[in-house]
Motif scaffolding. Structure first.
Motif, PDB file in Angstrom:
ATOM      1  N   GLY A  22      -1.055  -2.660  -5.380  1.00 18.43           N
ATOM      2  CA  GLY A  22       0.342  -2.393  -5.718  1.00 18.43           C
ATOM      3  C   GLY A  22       0.588  -0.915  -5.960  1.00 18.43           C
ATOM      4  O   GLY A  22      -0.124  -0.050  -5.454  1.00 18.43           O
ATOM      5  N   GLY A  23       1.623  -0.617  -6.750  1.00 18.34           N
ATOM      6  CA  GLY A  23       1.944   0.772  -7.056  1.00 18.34           C
ATOM      7  C   GLY A  23       3.215   1.225  -6.373  1.00 18.34           C
ATOM      8  O   GLY A  23       3.828   0.509  -5.569  1.00 18.34           O
ATOM      9  N   THR A  24       3.630   2.439  -6.685  1.00 18.29           N
ATOM     10  CA  THR A  24       4.873   2.997  -6.169  1.00 18.29           C
ATOM     11  C   THR A  24       4.786   3.224  -4.665  1.00 18.29           C
ATOM     12  O   THR A  24       3.788   3.752  -4.166  1.00 18.29           O
ATOM     13  N   GLY A  25       5.833   2.864  -3.952  1.00 21.53           N
ATOM     14  CA  GLY A  25       5.867   3.015  -2.504  1.00 21.53           C
ATOM     15  C   GLY A  25       6.170   4.437  -2.083  1.00 21.53           C
ATOM     16  O   GLY A  25       7.319   4.802  -1.820  1.00 21.53           O
ATOM     17  N   GLU A  26       5.135   5.265  -1.984  1.00 21.37           N
ATOM     18  CA  GLU A  26       5.325   6.683  -1.660  1.00 21.37           C
ATOM     19  C   GLU A  26       5.199   6.984  -0.175  1.00 21.37           C
ATOM     20  O   GLU A  26       5.794   7.952   0.312  1.00 21.37           O
ATOM     21  N   ALA A  27       4.405   6.199   0.548  1.00 27.68           N
ATOM     22  CA  ALA A  27       4.079   6.555   1.925  1.00 27.68           C
ATOM     23  C   ALA A  27       3.847   5.295   2.747  1.00 27.68           C
ATOM     24  O   ALA A  27       3.493   4.238   2.230  1.00 27.68           O
ATOM     25  N   VAL A  28       4.038   5.431   4.052  1.00 28.89           N
ATOM     26  CA  VAL A  28       3.931   4.314   4.989  1.00 28.89           C
ATOM     27  C   VAL A  28       2.474   4.045   5.349  1.00 28.89           C
ATOM     28  O   VAL A  28       1.711   4.971   5.650  1.00 28.89           O
ATOM     29  N   ALA A  29       2.089   2.780   5.300  1.00 32.21           N
ATOM     30  CA  ALA A  29       0.836   2.316   5.883  1.00 32.21           C
ATOM     31  C   ALA A  29       1.172   1.825   7.294  1.00 32.21           C
ATOM     32  O   ALA A  29       1.872   0.825   7.463  1.00 32.21           O
ATOM     33  N   ILE A  30       0.720   2.555   8.297  1.00 31.69           N
ATOM     34  CA  ILE A  30       1.178   2.382   9.675  1.00 31.69           C
ATOM     35  C   ILE A  30       1.006   0.938  10.142  1.00 31.69           C
ATOM     36  O   ILE A  30      -0.057   0.339  10.009  1.00 31.69           O
TER      37      ILE A  30
END
Length: 503
Positions: free
Chosen positions: A96-104
């Motif tokens: 989990g955690g804050t959505g900072e960046a895209v996992a392609i």
């Protein structure tokens, strides 16, 4: 990527790579003590990074990095269904955690370090990522995912991303050159069973993450010093199985992002982390370490433009044999009429693509087929898919195909003297076949496709990207992404591009 089979010195007439600085210091652990200006090695690397962060890379180098970003995104999209990618994605989803960046390709936005872990794993999963010679590193796979994740999280523009990735790649391959011994003709990392890509890549990723994250020279040096304690990776899976190697670059990218964050919050690394008595190169490579190679002409000569793009999704040592097999097929050689096949390669290559011989002749999975000289030659002789050999040639079903296995069983892998002379500036091969009617054919390939001696044209690189991305995206989206990536240098921010490949 490989291991050393025997300690044989290459000839002084080895084929040159005009973009690669020769390692002039073959004596053990050569080092003058300090670099110009009285700085330590990591301080010199951080100084270069800070200068580039301020002034930018020259335009040709930025464009080179943009091509590598395009290549990496395509490789990553193509790998989203692979089991290691699914495993890593499940893990970061659980974190989990804050959505900072895209996992392609996953549909996820996750913390930057988690995105780097997923994307680095994707980038290396199909063994389609670029290669630097003679260090035998895949530098883009650990470095670019770290730079992308931090750039997106911090709202950096495309030029800053390209500059950071370019320097991070340069740092990674220079550390790899520090472990390359010309007298041995191979990397000491590989001689010891260590995956230099993930070990050196963690430091390069940290430099890139620190640069794009806005750290100054001191902070970049600390990030690199911290990451030097984090890089790891063993090569045994290349020989006897296991899928863990595919996660090596993801873990290195993850380590790089974490190291930069720790440096931002005040953690420090040792100033002599590269050259010290218990520093990075002496610890990993012992007396064979060549520390001067890391800083030789630093900032004047760039290894970056000479890094090879891969035309086939398999171990780079197999490529020249594939090209030779494709040439025989183009000449009209009928594989069903072949009685014997001899694949000659550099001696150090044999352990990776030829041993144990019974396992290389009958690879246990599609992934292990990508590290088999006999299988790849057989597949190419029979007419592979995609770009000559494609992803469909490295499925478990393809690796179990009876016709391919029957032909692979006829392949005998041997050391070749001329190949030894050229290696490791190229990964050459010679293929000799004897037909059932007694006729013989031979094809020798000295220069790999994709490198300075035989480069991939822009159209070929674009075709590779489409071949990869078409597995996930529609044609219009593929073309738009390619255009956006190649224009990254003028992009005001990176997030818009990555949203297009989020899935």
């Amino acid at each position: 990527m490989t291991e050393r089979h025997a300690r044989s010195a290459p000839s002084e007439h080895s084929a040159p790579n005009k973009h690669s600085a020769p390692n002039k210091h073959s004596a053990p652990n050569k080092h003058s003590g300090t670099v110009p200006g009285g700085r330590t090695v990591v301080q010199a690397l951080a100084g270069l990074a800070a200068d580039v962060a301020r002034d930018g890379l020259p335009a040709p180098l930025r464009q080179d990095v943009a091509r590598r970003v395009l290549d990496l995104i395509g490789n990553s999209l193509a790998a989203t269904a692979e089991p290691p990618a699914r495993a890593v994605t499940a893990v970061v989803r659980g974190w989990g955690g804050t959505g900072e960046a895209v996992a392609i390709g996953t549909g996820l936005r996750v913390p930057a370090a988690s995105a780097a872990l997923v994307n680095g794993t994707l980038a290396h999963s199909l063994d389609f990522d670029d290669t630097h010679l003679p260090s035998v590193l895949h530098p883009s796979a650990p470095v670019i995912p770290a730079a992308l994740a931090v750039a997106e999280a911090r709202g950096a523009n495309g030029a800053a991303l390209l500059d950071a990735a370019g320097v991070g790649i340069e740092v990674a391959v220079r550390l790899g050159m520090g472990g390359y011994d010309r007298e041995l003709g191979n990397s000491e990392f590989f001689e010891r069973g260590q995956h230099a890509t993930s070990i050196c890549g963690a430091v390069g990723a940290a430099v890139a993450a620190a640069m794009v994250g806005g750290l100054d020279a001191a902070g970049i040096a600390h990030a690199a010093g911290i990451a030097a304690s984090m890089g790891s990776g063993l090569l045994e899976a290349n020989r006897t199985g296991g899928t863990v190697k595919r996660v090596h670059c993801g873990w290195a990218a993850h380590a790089g992002v974490v190291a930069a964050d720790l440096a931002r919050h005040g953690l420090t690394g040792p100033p002599t982390v590269i050259e010290g008595r218990f520093g990075f190169l002496p610890a990993f490579c012992g007396e064979r370490a060549d520390i001067d190679a890391v800083v030789d002409r630093l900032g004047e000569h760039w290894e970056l433009p000479g890094i090879f793009f891969k035309p086939y999704p398999c171990n780079h040592f197999t490529h020249a044999g594939i090209d030779a097999a494709r040439e025989l097929r183009a000449r009209g050689v009928d594989p069903d009429q072949i009685d014997e096949i001899e694949l000659g390669v550099p001696t150090p290559v044999l352990r990776t693509i030829a041993e144990p011989p019974e396992e290389k002749a009958r690879p246990q999975s599609g992934y292990h087929a990508a590290f088999s000289g006999p299988y790849t030659v057989a597949a190419a002789l029979l007419g592979g898919g995609g770009l000559g050999l494609g992803h469909e040639d490295f499925t478990d079903a393809a690796a179990a195909d009876a016709r391919r296995l029957a032909l692979a069983a006829r392949v005998r892998c041997v050391p070749d003297e001329r190949c030894d002379e050229i290696f490791p500036r190229q990964f050459p091969a010679v293929l000799r076949v004897r037909m059932r009617d007694g006729t013989r054919h031979e094809v020798r390939v000295d220069a790999n496709r994709g490198g300075p001696g035989n480069p991939l044209r822009s159209a070929e690189l674009a075709a590779k990207f489409r071949f990869n991305a078409d597995r996930v995206l529609d044609g219009a989206a593929v073309d738009a992404i390619a255009e956006a990536v190649l224009d990254l240098g003028s992009a005001p921010e990176v997030g818009t591009l990555l949203d297009r490949v989020r899935g």
